[in-house]
Design a protein around this motif. Structure first.
Motif, PDB file in Angstrom:
ATOM      1  N   ASP A 115     -37.676 -11.504  68.578  1.00  0.00           N
ATOM      2  CA  ASP A 115     -37.768 -12.958  68.570  1.00  0.00           C
ATOM      3  C   ASP A 115     -36.937 -13.528  67.414  1.00  0.00           C
ATOM      4  O   ASP A 115     -36.731 -12.875  66.389  1.00  0.00           O
ATOM      5  N   GLN A 116     -36.490 -14.775  67.581  1.00  0.00           N
ATOM      6  CA  GLN A 116     -35.711 -15.426  66.526  1.00  0.00           C
ATOM      7  C   GLN A 116     -36.477 -15.498  65.210  1.00  0.00           C
ATOM      8  O   GLN A 116     -35.870 -15.458  64.136  1.00  0.00           O
ATOM      9  N   GLN A 119     -36.094 -11.908  63.524  1.00  0.00           N
ATOM     10  CA  GLN A 119     -34.782 -11.361  63.195  1.00  0.00           C
ATOM     11  C   GLN A 119     -34.400 -11.505  61.722  1.00  0.00           C
ATOM     12  O   GLN A 119     -33.872 -10.542  61.131  1.00  0.00           O
ATOM     13  N   SER A 140     -25.622  -8.815  68.964  1.00  0.00           N
ATOM     14  CA  SER A 140     -26.403 -10.045  69.052  1.00  0.00           C
ATOM     15  C   SER A 140     -25.913 -10.831  70.255  1.00  0.00           C
ATOM     16  O   SER A 140     -25.044 -10.366  70.997  1.00  0.00           O
ATOM     17  N   ALA A 144     -26.779 -19.119  69.014  1.00  0.00           N
ATOM     18  CA  ALA A 144     -28.232 -19.226  68.904  1.00  0.00           C
ATOM     19  C   ALA A 144     -28.855 -19.555  70.257  1.00  0.00           C
ATOM     20  O   ALA A 144     -28.344 -20.388  71.012  1.00  0.00           O
ATOM     21  N   VAL A 146     -32.040 -18.167  73.460  1.00  0.00           N
ATOM     22  CA  VAL A 146     -32.788 -17.122  74.150  1.00  0.00           C
ATOM     23  C   VAL A 146     -32.157 -16.896  75.517  1.00  0.00           C
ATOM     24  O   VAL A 146     -31.759 -17.853  76.191  1.00  0.00           O
ATOM     25  N   ALA A 159     -32.737 -12.573  72.261  1.00  0.00           N
ATOM     26  CA  ALA A 159     -32.623 -13.785  71.445  1.00  0.00           C
ATOM     27  C   ALA A 159     -31.546 -13.586  70.398  1.00  0.00           C
ATOM     28  O   ALA A 159     -31.192 -12.457  70.044  1.00  0.00           O
ATOM     29  N   SER A 160     -31.034 -14.696  69.908  1.00  0.00           N
ATOM     30  CA  SER A 160     -29.995 -14.626  68.898  1.00  0.00           C
ATOM     31  C   SER A 160     -30.082 -15.821  67.973  1.00  0.00           C
ATOM     32  O   SER A 160     -30.515 -16.909  68.371  1.00  0.00           O
ATOM     33  N   LEU A 161     -29.680 -15.602  66.730  1.00  0.00           N
ATOM     34  CA  LEU A 161     -29.446 -16.687  65.793  1.00  0.00           C
ATOM     35  C   LEU A 161     -27.987 -17.128  65.930  1.00  0.00           C
ATOM     36  O   LEU A 161     -27.221 -16.550  66.707  1.00  0.00           O
TER      37      LEU A 161
END
Length: 207
Positions: A115-116, A119, A140, A144, A146, A159-161
């Motif tokens: 989950d963000q 991370q 990644s 940013a 999901v 998910a990613s930032l």
């Protein structure tokens, strides 16, 4: 949360994942760039190692010592059977505290299942296990957000930032970005980060 279902999904479908996971190693170019920063026979921490093929197998074949971590007992059982001379640990990467530092750390197609909110904390885990000059390789998303996939009829969370957040987290924990490519067409569209911990000199080899 959807991210919490990932552990159970890989436990339920371990054999299906093993059968479906390609062995052609389209990741080779990035793995070899990663390996270029490692000393001969260096220790590598593989987070989300699965059944150790094809990525850990490639590194083992190049003479590196691999310690793999995964939450699936079934996948780790396959890894232990195939590569009994290496170290395999059942555990959640978010809570990892091994009494060892590694010359290389990778989280290929595993870190992005978190989950963000989880991370950012992983960068302290990376730093805690990184020797001076250690290489870090992870995948990644390109931006940013999901993204939901599917495996064996079940939802598969990613998910990613933002790229800026990843750069800031790496810098905050003593890593500098060596290379980054979003949706690399030569690597199956993966978004890849290669970084190194402070203390590195030049790559050990060109691999």
């Amino acid at each position: 949360m959807a991210s919490d279902a990932i552990i159970g999904l890989y436990q339920r479908h371990a054999l299906a994942f093993d059968a479906a996971r390609g062995r052609q190693l389209f990741e080779r170019g990035w793995l070899d760039r990663f390996a270029a920063w490692l000393p001969p026979g260096g220790a590598v921490l593989d987070l989300g190692c699965g059944m150790a093929e094809p990525i850990a197998a490639h590194l083992i074949g190049r003479g590196f010592r691999v310690t793999g971590v995964d939450t699936s007992p079934q996948l780790l059982g396959l890894a232990r059977t195939r590569f009994p001379e290496q170290s395999w640990h059942l555990g959640d990467m978010r809570h990892l505290a091994l009494a060892q530092r590694f010359e290389g750390i990778l989280a290929w197609n595993s870190f992005f299942h978190l989950d963000q909110a989880d991370q950012p904390e992983m960068f302290a885990v990376f730093a805690r296990h990184a020797a001076p000059g250690a290489a870090l390789l992870f995948t990644s998303g390109p931006e940013a957000g999901v993204a939901m996939g599917e495996f064996e009829g079940e939802p598969l969370f990613h998910a990613s930032l933002s790229p800026g957040e990843y750069r800031a987290l790496l810098a905050r924990h003593g890593f500098e970005v060596v290379a980054h490519r979003a949706e690399d067409p030569e690597c199956g569209g993966h978004t890849i980060w290669l970084a190194r911990r402070a203390g590195a000199d030049q790559p050990a080899s060109t691999g």
